[in-house]
Design a protein around this motif. Sequence first.
Motif, PDB file in Angstrom:
ATOM      1  N   TYR A 261       0.830  -1.204   0.000  1.00 60.18           N
ATOM      2  CA  TYR A 261       0.000   0.000   0.000  1.00 60.18           C
ATOM      3  C   TYR A 261       0.867   1.259   0.000  1.00 60.18           C
ATOM      4  O   TYR A 261       0.588   2.220  -0.733  1.00 60.18           O
ATOM      5  CB  TYR A 261      -0.918  -0.007   1.222  1.00 60.18           C
ATOM      6  CG  TYR A 261      -1.730   1.257   1.399  1.00 60.18           C
ATOM      7  CD1 TYR A 261      -2.810   1.521   0.576  1.00 60.18           C
ATOM      8  CD2 TYR A 261      -1.402   2.169   2.396  1.00 60.18           C
ATOM      9  CE1 TYR A 261      -3.554   2.688   0.740  1.00 60.18           C
ATOM     10  CE2 TYR A 261      -2.141   3.333   2.571  1.00 60.18           C
ATOM     11  CZ  TYR A 261      -3.219   3.589   1.729  1.00 60.18           C
ATOM     12  OH  TYR A 261      -3.941   4.735   1.878  1.00 60.18           O
ATOM     13  N   CYS A 262       1.940   1.243   0.808  1.00 59.21           N
ATOM     14  CA  CYS A 262       2.824   2.410   0.874  1.00 59.21           C
ATOM     15  C   CYS A 262       3.497   2.685  -0.477  1.00 59.21           C
ATOM     16  O   CYS A 262       3.659   3.839  -0.885  1.00 59.21           O
ATOM     17  CB  CYS A 262       3.896   2.201   1.945  1.00 59.21           C
ATOM     18  SG  CYS A 262       3.285   2.297   3.645  1.00 59.21           S
ATOM     19  N   HIS A 263       3.885   1.621  -1.176  1.00 59.74           N
ATOM     20  CA  HIS A 263       4.526   1.785  -2.479  1.00 59.74           C
ATOM     21  C   HIS A 263       3.510   2.130  -3.575  1.00 59.74           C
ATOM     22  O   HIS A 263       3.818   2.910  -4.486  1.00 59.74           O
ATOM     23  CB  HIS A 263       5.285   0.508  -2.854  1.00 59.74           C
ATOM     24  CG  HIS A 263       6.525   0.291  -2.055  1.00 59.74           C
ATOM     25  ND1 HIS A 263       7.525   1.242  -1.937  1.00 59.74           N
ATOM     26  CD2 HIS A 263       6.947  -0.771  -1.320  1.00 59.74           C
ATOM     27  CE1 HIS A 263       8.494   0.776  -1.174  1.00 59.74           C
ATOM     28  NE2 HIS A 263       8.171  -0.443  -0.782  1.00 59.74           N
ATOM     29  N   ARG A 264       2.328   1.553  -3.479  1.00 53.29           N
ATOM     30  CA  ARG A 264       1.321   1.749  -4.533  1.00 53.29           C
ATOM     31  C   ARG A 264       0.621   3.083  -4.393  1.00 53.29           C
ATOM     32  O   ARG A 264       0.355   3.774  -5.387  1.00 53.29           O
ATOM     33  CB  ARG A 264       0.303   0.602  -4.464  1.00 53.29           C
ATOM     34  CG  ARG A 264      -0.786   0.665  -5.541  1.00 53.29           C
ATOM     35  CD  ARG A 264      -0.202   0.462  -6.918  1.00 53.29           C
ATOM     36  NE  ARG A 264      -1.239   0.498  -7.953  1.00 53.29           N
ATOM     37  CZ  ARG A 264      -1.737   1.599  -8.494  1.00 53.29           C
ATOM     38  NH1 ARG A 264      -1.274   2.782  -8.088  1.00 53.29           N
ATOM     39  NH2 ARG A 264      -2.668   1.537  -9.420  1.00 53.29           N
ATOM     40  N   TRP A 265       0.288   3.475  -3.181  1.00 55.49           N
ATOM     41  CA  TRP A 265      -0.395   4.745  -2.932  1.00 55.49           C
ATOM     42  C   TRP A 265       0.361   5.524  -1.848  1.00 55.49           C
ATOM     43  O   TRP A 265      -0.106   5.635  -0.703  1.00 55.49           O
ATOM     44  CB  TRP A 265      -1.831   4.502  -2.489  1.00 55.49           C
ATOM     45  CG  TRP A 265      -2.701   3.981  -3.591  1.00 55.49           C
ATOM     46  CD1 TRP A 265      -3.182   4.659  -4.668  1.00 55.49           C
ATOM     47  CD2 TRP A 265      -3.218   2.642  -3.706  1.00 55.49           C
ATOM     48  NE1 TRP A 265      -3.953   3.848  -5.460  1.00 55.49           N
ATOM     49  CE2 TRP A 265      -3.998   2.596  -4.896  1.00 55.49           C
ATOM     50  CE3 TRP A 265      -3.102   1.487  -2.943  1.00 55.49           C
ATOM     51  CZ2 TRP A 265      -4.630   1.440  -5.324  1.00 55.49           C
ATOM     52  CZ3 TRP A 265      -3.739   0.334  -3.360  1.00 55.49           C
ATOM     53  CH2 TRP A 265      -4.495   0.314  -4.533  1.00 55.49           C
ATOM     54  N   PRO A 266       1.533   6.046  -2.174  1.00 53.57           N
ATOM     55  CA  PRO A 266       2.362   6.726  -1.169  1.00 53.57           C
ATOM     56  C   PRO A 266       1.700   7.954  -0.547  1.00 53.57           C
ATOM     57  O   PRO A 266       1.892   8.228   0.639  1.00 53.57           O
ATOM     58  CB  PRO A 266       3.621   7.094  -1.941  1.00 53.57           C
ATOM     59  CG  PRO A 266       3.207   7.106  -3.383  1.00 53.57           C
ATOM     60  CD  PRO A 266       2.157   6.060  -3.508  1.00 53.57           C
ATOM     61  N   ASP A 267       0.919   8.684  -1.333  1.00 52.01           N
ATOM     62  CA  ASP A 267       0.265   9.880  -0.787  1.00 52.01           C
ATOM     63  C   ASP A 267      -0.783   9.504   0.252  1.00 52.01           C
ATOM     64  O   ASP A 267      -0.907  10.150   1.301  1.00 52.01           O
ATOM     65  CB  ASP A 267      -0.373  10.699  -1.917  1.00 52.01           C
ATOM     66  CG  ASP A 267       0.653  11.325  -2.843  1.00 52.01           C
ATOM     67  OD1 ASP A 267       1.804  11.506  -2.395  1.00 52.01           O
ATOM     68  OD2 ASP A 267       0.307  11.612  -4.003  1.00 52.01           O
ATOM     69  N   GLY A 268      -1.527   8.444  -0.030  1.00 48.01           N
ATOM     70  CA  GLY A 268      -2.513   7.986   0.944  1.00 48.01           C
ATOM     71  C   GLY A 268      -1.852   7.472   2.206  1.00 48.01           C
ATOM     72  O   GLY A 268      -2.323   7.713   3.319  1.00 48.01           O
ATOM     73  N   ARG A 296       9.083   9.247   0.427  1.00 48.16           N
ATOM     74  CA  ARG A 296       7.861   8.467   0.559  1.00 48.16           C
ATOM     75  C   ARG A 296       8.026   7.373   1.622  1.00 48.16           C
ATOM     76  O   ARG A 296       9.146   6.934   1.883  1.00 48.16           O
ATOM     77  CB  ARG A 296       7.500   7.830  -0.786  1.00 48.16           C
ATOM     78  CG  ARG A 296       7.169   8.841  -1.882  1.00 48.16           C
ATOM     79  CD  ARG A 296       6.887   8.128  -3.188  1.00 48.16           C
ATOM     80  NE  ARG A 296       6.474   9.053  -4.231  1.00 48.16           N
ATOM     81  CZ  ARG A 296       6.151   8.687  -5.458  1.00 48.16           C
ATOM     82  NH1 ARG A 296       6.213   7.391  -5.799  1.00 48.16           N
ATOM     83  NH2 ARG A 296       5.775   9.588  -6.351  1.00 48.16           N
TER      84      ARG A 296
END
Length: 491
Positions: A261-268, A296
């Motif tokens: 999740y951190c890599h796929r949606w870093p802003d979230g 990130r």
Amino acid sequence: MAEKFRASLPANDVLDILIVGAGISGINAAYRIQSHFPKYTYMILEGRGQMGGTWDLFRYPGVRSDSDLFTFGFEWSPWEKLSPIADGESIRQYLHKSASMHGIDKKIQYGHLLTNASWSSKDCLWTLKALYGRQQLQYKARFLVFGTGYYNYNEPLEAKIPRIEQFQGQTVHPQFWPEDLDYANQQIVVIGSGATAITLVPSLAKKAAKVTMLQRSPTYILSIPNKALKRPWYCHLLSQKLYFMVRRLLWIISGRLFIWYCHRWPDGARRMIEKSTTQQLPVQIPYDPHFNPSYRPWQQRVCFCPDGDFFKSLQSGKATVETSIIQEVVPDGIVPASGKKLAADIIVTATGLQLQMFGGVKIEVDGKPLNPSEKYMWNGVMIQDMPNAAFVFGYTDASWTLGADITAKFICKYLKYLERQSYRAAVPYLPESISLLPASTINLQSTYVTLGAANLPKSAAESPWTGRKGFIPDYAWLKLGRLDRGLTFIK
């Protein structure tokens, strides 16, 4: 099958396997080897006087795991406590218990520091030289397992701190914490923002007058519950063994999903961490700049604090944080670029580790020195041009033990393959005609990793010359991948 492989031994005193290091990696490798090859002879050489590796070396206040023990613990010896994060003493006790249950502790030679390893293609043997006090000992083995970790146990990373020699108080590095250091009612500045600093600050704040974490740049910090977790309802339907297996698997999956999740949606992920952090900060300490990294999530390791202990120390007023580069050190403290002097009786340099492979052992192959930093890794477990040797390398974005166990299981599969094919040895071989584009061996951008990258073997994007790819792809390769690709075998 074992007898075919052992038939090549030139003398009865030659070991089948020699393991270097009696930490997490070495103990786990020993268990896997003796389980698969009960007739093999093996020995563990440990340079220190106790087992435990990192967990015996690090004795600073509050030292604890920075990942959950459900996956950091051994698959074959489940962590039975209900709290996922454990202190150093609990981990040492767990290692001793696990090793003694299977007789691994009786295979350890303490105080034996391996200095040289020399391979002979003629004999298909490693000749090892070790120091035991002032006495030099020699061993021979068919296969080597380096469970030595990836940092220098004897020398810390020397941080460039302007005029640190002027400081008239005590300077301490967490790697070599003095047992008799009395820091009660002292003013302490902890330089750094990684896992060690995040651990030290709340522990020191319990007794110190004031603790200031001085960081050049911030890191991501997440609170996780660490009180004894209640067993879920389904555990009553399972045997204890099966429950531990399910719990370990769930923690592996949840950890991978979070990193994905951190890599796929870093802003979230950034917003999620910001919300959690802001809710725990006292009003006098703002989120920006102290907890708002420029990178990130998981470009550097995310730090975890059990039960929010780091934020609680800030709320108590006993601890605070400053974000600035250091202008100079003065006799009674530190002057950062912001100009606000930080008074200090003790300075703790929690600035990272000095990276080192193979524990500093000098390696030769057929009389020629081999420098691992000039070679490529083979599938994250062997080194180019280095026969019959595996280096145990874990994960930096998950529990180290998961990667260590992948390596140990590979070693067993590899040895069985040699037996079936009647091979004596194999060496990762890269033809000169093949050109590879080097990639990072440790996929982190932390300062100590960047500074020490030149000391690590090289990795590439092209298989099989890769480092660690992640638990799922590494596990898939272990089960389904080819063992003969990139290897040259010796009959």
